[in-house]
Design a protein around this motif. Structure first.
Motif, PDB file in Angstrom:
ATOM      1  N   UNK A  97       7.033  -4.435  -8.507  1.00 56.66           N
ATOM      2  CA  UNK A  97       7.662  -3.818  -9.684  1.00 56.66           C
ATOM      3  C   UNK A  97       8.082  -2.373  -9.444  1.00 56.66           C
ATOM      4  N   UNK A  98       7.438  -1.676  -8.509  1.00 58.36           N
ATOM      5  CA  UNK A  98       7.802  -0.276  -8.257  1.00 58.36           C
ATOM      6  C   UNK A  98       9.254  -0.132  -7.846  1.00 58.36           C
ATOM      7  N   UNK A  99       9.800  -1.138  -7.179  1.00 58.47           N
ATOM      8  CA  UNK A  99      11.205  -1.049  -6.758  1.00 58.47           C
ATOM      9  C   UNK A  99      12.090  -1.952  -7.610  1.00 58.47           C
TER      10      UNK A  99
ATOM     11  N   UNK B 158      -7.269  16.474   0.252  1.00 55.64           N
ATOM     12  CA  UNK B 158      -5.844  16.623   0.514  1.00 55.64           C
ATOM     13  C   UNK B 158      -5.087  16.939  -0.758  1.00 55.64           C
ATOM     14  N   UNK B 159      -3.921  17.556  -0.579  1.00 53.83           N
ATOM     15  CA  UNK B 159      -2.978  17.682  -1.678  1.00 53.83           C
ATOM     16  C   UNK B 159      -2.461  16.293  -2.039  1.00 53.83           C
ATOM     17  N   UNK B 160      -2.210  16.080  -3.298  1.00 53.01           N
ATOM     18  CA  UNK B 160      -1.659  14.811  -3.777  1.00 53.01           C
ATOM     19  C   UNK B 160      -0.157  14.782  -3.499  1.00 53.01           C
ATOM     20  N   UNK B 161       0.312  13.716  -2.853  1.00 53.36           N
ATOM     21  CA  UNK B 161       1.736  13.576  -2.561  1.00 53.36           C
ATOM     22  C   UNK B 161       2.371  12.583  -3.528  1.00 53.36           C
ATOM     23  N   UNK B 162       3.615  12.832  -3.864  1.00 54.18           N
ATOM     24  CA  UNK B 162       4.342  11.941  -4.762  1.00 54.18           C
ATOM     25  C   UNK B 162       5.463  11.245  -4.006  1.00 54.18           C
ATOM     26  N   UNK B 163       5.832  10.069  -4.489  1.00 50.52           N
ATOM     27  CA  UNK B 163       6.899   9.285  -3.884  1.00 50.52           C
ATOM     28  C   UNK B 163       6.465   7.843  -3.714  1.00 50.52           C
ATOM     29  N   UNK B 164       7.330   7.044  -3.131  1.00 45.49           N
ATOM     30  CA  UNK B 164       6.989   5.659  -2.825  1.00 45.49           C
ATOM     31  C   UNK B 164       6.144   5.603  -1.560  1.00 45.49           C
ATOM     32  N   UNK B 165       5.106   4.775  -1.599  1.00 46.12           N
ATOM     33  CA  UNK B 165       4.268   4.592  -0.417  1.00 46.12           C
ATOM     34  C   UNK B 165       4.759   3.364   0.349  1.00 46.12           C
TER      35      UNK B 165
ATOM     36  N   UNK C 253      10.719  -7.069   3.326  1.00 42.50           N
ATOM     37  CA  UNK C 253      10.733  -5.655   3.706  1.00 42.50           C
ATOM     38  C   UNK C 253      10.841  -4.741   2.486  1.00 42.50           C
ATOM     39  N   UNK C 254      10.308  -3.523   2.632  1.00 38.45           N
ATOM     40  CA  UNK C 254      10.509  -2.478   1.640  1.00 38.45           C
ATOM     41  C   UNK C 254      11.840  -1.793   1.961  1.00 38.45           C
ATOM     42  N   UNK C 255      12.654  -1.493   0.942  1.00 37.54           N
ATOM     43  CA  UNK C 255      14.009  -0.974   1.192  1.00 37.54           C
ATOM     44  C   UNK C 255      14.054   0.506   1.553  1.00 37.54           C
TER      45      UNK C 255
END
Length: 417
Positions: A406-408, A177-184, A225-227
């Motif tokens: 920490x990602x958020x 697959x192509x690599x996707x960027x962003x929050x998972x 929850x994730x925002x």
């Protein structure tokens, strides 16, 4: 109601815990030492037919299937053949998780947004395709790999090594697959195949080391929850969840149970990283402690095709789960390590993911051993309580990540000693 939960890990401990909180009599096979403190653990052969017969012998009102391997083996089909309501997809519908090549073709056929991809049944052809790509490259084993089997290759050599590993198995397929960027983010839908309710979004942390480095694991910690914004969530409903359920119905395999949508919030909108056919592990350990309504009741309604989304209610709070993994995980985890667990406080729980008992007491028996969860009014508060509880566990050599959330920008609140 009498509920039979199938499985023996942290996810199943969380499912049992949710059913017990709602006042049900809960049985579990094969279970684990933590589950045994709150439910009746039953020894049984673990093939699909034997489990369905167990459900009938125990007069279970509903069966809740935890792990994906049981779904792929047809436990739900066997239960339904005996007239026993079972919460989970059929063998055919569980292919959405169990065969990544099929799942990708399904998404393409029904216009569900996901990464550009190619599927290969031959090492040479797959290697030739890698030579045309610029890293990072995502390489997936198309088979059922318990949430693993994925390599994010930062060099062509890493991609080729992952492919060689996949193609050591007869009949193997690889998805590149192509690599996707962003929050998972993970969104779970409880469904009877048509009606559905979403759980609060959550975020797992897949790699073994802090900073999202090192080998992929089954998951090292979760925030919930994730925002995600209301606008993004509406896109997830409209473009992913509803077309997936409609597509499964159109293909003749209605999906009942928990539809796990692992998503990437890309600059071009949410896209599917992968579908799973059950509660995530360790996502369940963070999501289910927030459930205020009756999981077993929802499961029975869904199995009967009578699911009522308006009955599903979650607490307005936050949760955090910290995984304590064995030394050597995710390679060759050390087993038999003595464990001493503290007494959790209110809104705290230690779920057993890989434990057993010996003459010496509780010991480790797997890679991910414990899932330490806390609930609080804020995410920082939940993280603080979860880490404080994890630090009280006596588990020599335990691996844990200190950067969950920490990602958020979330960080543990100091907790009083």
């Amino acid at each position: 109601m009498r509920v039979l939960v199938i499985g023996g890990g942290g996810r199943e401990h969380a499912i049992v815990h949710a059913c017990v909180r709602a006042g049900h009599e809960v049985l579990c096979t094969p279970g684990n030492p933590g589950i045994a403190h709150m439910a009746r653990v039953i020894g049984s052969a673990q093939d699909a037919a034997s489990l369905a017969q167990l459900a009938r012998a125990e007069a279970a009102d509903v069966v809740i299937v935890g792990p994906e391997a049981y779904l792929a083996a047809g436990v739900v089909d066997e239960c339904e053949a005996l007239g026993i309501p079972a919460f989970g997809p059929s063998r055919a519908a569980s292919r959405l998780e169990g065969d990544k090549a099929w799942s990708k073709a399904f998404m393409h056929r029904h216009g569900i947004p996901t990464a550009a991809h190619h599927t290969f049944s031959d090492l040479g052809a797959a290697g030739a395709h890698v030579a045309t790509l610029t890293p990072p490259i995502v390489v997936k084993d198309a088979g059922l790999k318990a949430g693993k089997g994925v390599t994010i290759a930062h060099t062509a050599e890493e991609a080729h090594a992952a492919l060689r590993d996949i193609f050591t198995q007869p009949g193997a397929q690889a998805v590149i697959e192509d690599f996707m960027t962003g929050q998972e983010v993970t969104v779970l839908a409880l469904t009877d195949g048509s009606a559905y309710a979403l759980t609060p979004p959550s975020q797992d942390h897949k790699t073994i080391h802090e900073g999202d480095t090192g080998p992929m694991t089954g998951g090292m910690g979760v925030i919930c929850p994730f925002p995600i914004s209301p606008e993004q969530l509406e896109v997830v409903r409209r473009d992913i969840i509803e077309p997936t359920l409609a597509g499964m119905r159109a293909d003749g395999h209605p999906f009942r149970g928990v539809l796990y949508a692992g998503l990437m919030l890309t600059p071009n909108g949410p896209k599917v990283v992968e579908f799973n056919a059950r509660f995530g592990d360790p996502e369940a350990e963070a999501v289910l402690p927030l459930l205020e309504s009756d999981l077993a009741g929802h499961a029975l309604d869904a199995a009967r095709g009578q699911f009522r989304p308006e009955d599903v209610h979650f607490r307005d709070a936050a949760s955090a789960t910290i995984i304590l993994a064995a030394p050597g995980y995710p390679g060759e985890p050390q087993k038999g390590i003595p464990l001493t667990l503290p007494e959790p406080g209110p809104d705290e729980v230690i779920y057993h993911a890989g434990t057993t008992t010996s003459a010496a007491g509780l010991i480790s028996s797997g890679g991910r051993v414990l899932a330490v969860t806390a609930v609080a009014d804020t995410l920082n508060g939940a993280l603080g309580r979860a880490y404080a509880l994890a630090d009280r566990v006596d588990f020599p050599g335990a691996q844990l990540r200190r950067d969950i959330g920490a990602r958020i920008g979330a960080a543990p609140d100091p907790t009083p000693v």
